[in-house]
Structure formats: C-alpha cells, structure tokens
Design a protein around this motif. Structure first.
Motif: not given
Ligand SMILES: *Cc1c(COP(=O)(O)O)cnc(C)c1O
Length: 300
Positions: A1-11, A21-27, A29-35
């Motif tokens: 489970m990768t983190e979801i963070q709020l970065i902008e609050q405006g419009k 941040l998937i903790p392997f080889s700089f993470g 989507n290719k890391a998620r698929k590779a697993i």
C-alpha cells in the motif's frame, strides 16, 4: 500500500499516490508490475528472463535489479535509436543485464531469436513484454485501484478524478478494470506521454478487453479517456512548460517528477483541469515513478 498525500488545497484538492516510493529499486509502476511477473515466473519452470526497452526504461531497470538480487540471468533487447547513456542504463549495466542493442526495426526478430537460442541451449526463458504489458501488468493496477478504494473508505475522502501518465496503457487499463469491477464513479484520465489517438486509446481498451472479455466492450469504451493534447515534442521530449512544472514540484512539494512521464502528465493534468473548468473536486494523481529520469533531467 503506497501513501496518498494531499499536496494542494485551492480550487481543487490535489492528492498524490506515491507509487514512486514502492520500496524496491526506486519504485514506480514498473516495480508494482514486476513483483507480479516474478510471482508468475516462480510458479512456472523458468531459469532466465528476456525483456526489452530503451536505455531510459524504468521497466528494464527494475527487472534487471530483481534479476541481480535473485541471480537470474537477464537479457534485454534494446533499440539503438534510444540508447544514450542514462542513470537507468548505468544501473542495468551494474546489475549485470546482458543488453543486446539493435535497430528498432529488428527488435522483434531479435527477441524471437534470443528466446529460440536460449531454448536450444536447454534454458527456460521467461518473456516479459516491454513496460510490463499484458494481463499481469493490468492486474497490478487493479490491485492499486483497490488500494485507492481502501484509502477512500478509511479517510472518507472520495476522489472525483484520477490522473496518470499513460504510455503502453496497462497502468491505465488496470485502473479502469478496477473501476468496472467495483462499479465506482471515478473519472480516470490517462495523459498520453507519446501516443496519439485513436491508437493510444485503442491500446488501453484492448488491454481491458484482454483482461475481461468482449462482453464488457461498451462499458470499457465509455470509461476510457485518453488525452493526447500534452505530449509536447513526443516520447522523452519535454517543452519549457513541462520543465517549469518539474522545477515547481520539487521546490513546492519536495516531489521529483521527470520529463518523459510524470512531469508531462502532471503538467497535462493542470492544463486539463483549467481547460475543462474543474473546480471544487478531489483529484488524485498517480505518481508512477521514474526517479532516475529526474536525475537525468538535472544533469542536462
Ligand atoms: C512506464 C511508465 C509509465 C506508463 O505506464 P504504462 O503502463 O506503460 O502506460 C508512466 N510513468 C512511468 C514513470 C513509467 O515508467
């Protein structure tokens, strides 16, 4: 489970899911698929990997890294036309991948020859399509979509829009399949990083059809939004606006984006939000990774 963070609050409220941040080889989507590809590898009778991609491929870097960790021989077929030195290609070399560079028109034949040769030598090659394309890659992003639903349930925050960088299409296809399976209302918007329509959208649709079956074709078509307005100067080429967005993101949020994928998509998303007048919504951007490409960008 990768983190979801709020970065902008405006419009709008803009959130970001940190697949980088998937903790392997700089993470990414290719890391998620590779697993998942390596789960499949382990369930079969194989002893080496064959895949393909350019010298800047995040997919090839992650695959080569898993191979180095597990001492599995790794063969990468790479097109000459995009073989400049990058941090990803340096890493592939460090991981001991056997890289065969040929003109792009010969990539397909070279893959087939390599697989045939290995089999003739008594080896059992496992082939992974470029970018981790195919149902296994799609499944990885159905799983990611389920994580998004889990977050929504726990936080009581519902996302109106999900944006992402769309390339070979399985990441977007997985999210769309997840949406269809769960019958939710999210607008999933793939920002093309290279392909034009109709091909770009057709490939996403085909990946969804492959994952389900023909019966769902109407609902798949209805749910596939592939925006090709922000590809700048083509694959791997940004324009000045994308550069400004990348600089802005690291300065404002401390989050690295890259010119080929996430920077382009994030910039496309901001433009799309403005152009289509989206206001007062919860928007989720999937950070699909590519951190080594951020450093290539800095080095230029
Ligand atoms: C490969 C890649 C994408 C595109 O994913 P597809 O599944 O090929 O559409 C997006 N972002 C990054 C960082 C990638 O490496």
């Amino acid at each position: 489970m990768t983190e979801i963070q709020l970065i902008e609050q405006g419009k709008n409220n803009i959130y970001i899911k940190r697949e980088d941040l998937i903790p392997f080889s700089f993470g990414g989507n290719k890391a998620r698929k590779a697993i998942l590809f390596f789960n499949d590898y382990d369930n079969g009778d194989y002893d080496c990997i064959v895949t393909y991609g350019s010298s800047s491929s995040n997919h090839c870097r992650v695959i080569a890294n898993i191979c180095s960790q597990r001492k599995i021989p790794c063969y990468i077929i790479s097109p000459q036309e995009s073989s400049k030195n990058t941090f990803n290609s340096k890493l592939m070399e460090l991981f001991g991948a056997k890289i065969v560079t040929v003109p792009v028109c010969d990539v397909k034949d070279t893959i087939n020859e390599k697989i045939a040769y290995l089999e003739k030598m008594g080896r059992k090659p496992y082939f992974i399509q470029g970018g981790g394309h195919g149902n296994i890659g799609t499944q990885a992003y159905v799983n990611c979509f389920n994580e998004i639903l889990e977050f929504e349930k726990n936080s009581k925050i519902l996302f109106d829009y999900i944006f992402l960088a769309s390339g070979t299409g399985t990441t977007q296809a997985g999210l769309i399949c997840g949406k269809i399976l769960n019958n939710t209302k999210h607008n999933i918007i793939g920002i093309s990083i290279a392909r034009k329509n109709p091909r770009g959208r057709d490939v996403v649709i085909q990946s969804c059809i492959d994952y389900f079956n023909e019966e769902k074709i109407d609902i798949i078509q209805k749910n596939t939004i592939f925006v090709d307005d922000y590809i700048a100067n083509g694959y791997g080429k940004e324009d000045n606006e994308v550069s400004l967005t990348i600089d802005d993101s690291i300065k404002k949020y401390g989050i690295p984006l890259d010119p080929t994928y996430t920077g382009k998509a994030f910039n496309g998303m901001l433009n799309y939000i403005q152009k289509t007048n989206i206001i007062g919504k919860n928007i989720l951007f999937i950070h699909t990774g590519g951190t080594p490409l951020f450093f290539d960008y800095l080095r230029r």
